[in-house]
Design an enzyme around this catalytic site. Sequence first.
Site, PDB file in Angstrom:
ATOM      1  N   ASP A  11     136.554  27.032 -13.892  1.00 26.20           N
ATOM      2  CA  ASP A  11     137.970  27.382 -13.746  1.00 26.20           C
ATOM      3  C   ASP A  11     138.770  26.078 -13.663  1.00 26.20           C
ATOM      4  O   ASP A  11     139.342  25.738 -12.616  1.00 26.20           O
ATOM      5  CB  ASP A  11     138.173  28.243 -12.505  1.00 26.20           C
ATOM      6  CG  ASP A  11     137.424  29.557 -12.608  1.00 26.20           C
ATOM      7  OD1 ASP A  11     137.802  30.387 -13.443  1.00 26.20           O
ATOM      8  OD2 ASP A  11     136.442  29.749 -11.869  1.00 26.20           O
TER       9      ASP A  11
ATOM     10  N   HIS B  72     128.185  29.797  -7.909  1.00 24.73           N
ATOM     11  CA  HIS B  72     128.676  29.772  -6.520  1.00 24.73           C
ATOM     12  C   HIS B  72     127.666  29.085  -5.602  1.00 24.73           C
ATOM     13  O   HIS B  72     128.035  28.285  -4.726  1.00 24.73           O
ATOM     14  CB  HIS B  72     128.891  31.199  -6.006  1.00 24.73           C
ATOM     15  CG  HIS B  72     129.936  31.976  -6.731  1.00 24.73           C
ATOM     16  ND1 HIS B  72     129.630  33.055  -7.519  1.00 24.73           N
ATOM     17  CD2 HIS B  72     131.293  31.843  -6.786  1.00 24.73           C
ATOM     18  CE1 HIS B  72     130.749  33.560  -8.017  1.00 24.73           C
ATOM     19  NE2 HIS B  72     131.765  32.842  -7.601  1.00 24.73           N
TER      20      HIS B  72
ATOM     21  N   LEU C 224     128.276  30.769 -16.301  1.00 27.13           N
ATOM     22  CA  LEU C 224     128.107  31.846 -15.337  1.00 27.13           C
ATOM     23  C   LEU C 224     129.471  32.316 -14.837  1.00 27.13           C
ATOM     24  O   LEU C 224     130.356  31.513 -14.542  1.00 27.13           O
ATOM     25  CB  LEU C 224     127.255  31.382 -14.161  1.00 27.13           C
ATOM     26  CG  LEU C 224     125.801  31.011 -14.476  1.00 27.13           C
ATOM     27  CD1 LEU C 224     125.047  30.724 -13.179  1.00 27.13           C
ATOM     28  CD2 LEU C 224     125.108  32.116 -15.255  1.00 27.13           C
TER      29      LEU C 224
ATOM     30  N   GLY D 240     134.505  25.313  -8.663  1.00 28.88           N
ATOM     31  CA  GLY D 240     133.749  25.094  -9.886  1.00 28.88           C
ATOM     32  C   GLY D 240     134.632  24.629 -11.028  1.00 28.88           C
ATOM     33  O   GLY D 240     135.793  25.041 -11.150  1.00 28.88           O
TER      34      GLY D 240
ATOM     35  N   LEU E  50     128.388  36.953  -6.147  1.00 31.20           N
ATOM     36  CA  LEU E  50     127.920  35.577  -6.273  1.00 31.20           C
ATOM     37  C   LEU E  50     126.845  35.415  -7.347  1.00 31.20           C
ATOM     38  O   LEU E  50     126.044  36.313  -7.590  1.00 31.20           O
ATOM     39  CB  LEU E  50     127.383  35.090  -4.925  1.00 31.20           C
ATOM     40  CG  LEU E  50     128.358  35.163  -3.750  1.00 31.20           C
ATOM     41  CD1 LEU E  50     127.685  34.642  -2.489  1.00 31.20           C
ATOM     42  CD2 LEU E  50     129.642  34.396  -4.036  1.00 31.20           C
ATOM     43  N   HIS E  51     126.848  34.234  -7.970  1.00 33.79           N
ATOM     44  CA  HIS E  51     125.824  33.853  -8.938  1.00 33.79           C
ATOM     45  C   HIS E  51     125.432  32.409  -8.655  1.00 33.79           C
ATOM     46  O   HIS E  51     125.912  31.792  -7.682  1.00 33.79           O
ATOM     47  CB  HIS E  51     126.325  34.048 -10.371  1.00 33.79           C
ATOM     48  CG  HIS E  51     127.666  33.420 -10.653  1.00 33.79           C
ATOM     49  ND1 HIS E  51     127.879  32.056 -10.637  1.00 33.79           N
ATOM     50  CD2 HIS E  51     128.870  33.973 -10.948  1.00 33.79           C
ATOM     51  CE1 HIS E  51     129.132  31.795 -10.935  1.00 33.79           C
ATOM     52  NE2 HIS E  51     129.769  32.942 -11.112  1.00 33.79           N
ATOM     53  N   GLU E  52     124.578  31.857  -9.487  1.00 30.82           N
ATOM     54  CA  GLU E  52     124.059  30.513  -9.225  1.00 30.82           C
ATOM     55  C   GLU E  52     125.147  29.447  -9.256  1.00 30.82           C
ATOM     56  O   GLU E  52     125.004  28.395  -8.644  1.00 30.82           O
ATOM     57  CB  GLU E  52     122.946  30.164 -10.217  1.00 30.82           C
ATOM     58  CG  GLU E  52     121.672  30.953 -10.025  1.00 30.82           C
ATOM     59  CD  GLU E  52     121.019  30.696  -8.667  1.00 30.82           C
ATOM     60  OE1 GLU E  52     121.107  29.557  -8.166  1.00 30.82           O
ATOM     61  OE2 GLU E  52     120.430  31.639  -8.107  1.00 30.82           O
TER      62      GLU E  52
END
Length: 282
Positions: A148, A35, A182, A145, A31-33
């Site tokens: 994609d 997500h 990201l 997001g 996970l990153h910001e």
Amino acid sequence: MVRSVQQLRSDVACARAAGRRVGLVPTMGALHEGHLSLVQAARDECDMTIVSIFVNPTQFGPHEDFDRYPRTMERDLPLLRRVGADLVFAPDRQTIYPEGFSTYVDPPAVGQPWEGQCRPGHFRGVATVVLKLFNLAGADVAYFGRKDYQQARVIQCMVEDLAVPIAVRVCPTVRESDGLALSSRNRYLDADQRERALALWKSLLLARQLVQGGERQAESINGRMQQRLIELGVDRIDYAALVDPVTLQPVARVQQRTVALVAAFVGQTRLIDNLEIEPCSS
């Protein structure tokens, strides 16, 4: 965290009995910001937020990065607690694809070009696992997001075509301060590759600049995007194109809202990005 379908459904049933609205954020972990922004969007709109973590084998091709895809559960869980996810569903492969599993979702037409051509079978795997997660979680709203973009359109069309009783929210792309979108795959990049990866964003900005400057011929803009990608050091281009935002078919002229799509390799890492472009009013 729950791993069993029975526990997931029990928890969701309790929430529904209490009249709570349920949101689902499907992820593959690492996970990153970006997500976490989806989790926050779900929390803003729903009373219960479920995050699924499952690295889906069926959306990877035979020579892609399934085996080395980052699995960072010990890091992910504290992040999800921090942003207030109510439940993490982390099934194993046997739960999603039990022995004898043989039913797959054929993706809609919007999934045929671009990623559909470059990654055969990818959207078949995506559509199948997402529909299964929808059925397992029984959520009211699902969050994806915009980075994609084509995947989001595939899921939107699948939901509409199959009358799946869930709303799909597509949330803005989250970027680094220099514009890099990201992605869990960014962690593959070394310092030099990280700098060269900015080529994707800069090619998209160039497309927008050209359109806003009056250029309308998509072929010319596509060519300039590819030239910029090469100049800035990508190792291979899969595509750089202007497309209709609904059908994802290529456009010949930019006459209304259009989406610029780009996919390229930096080293061995394949990255994608996109940007919505509005021509200036005359």
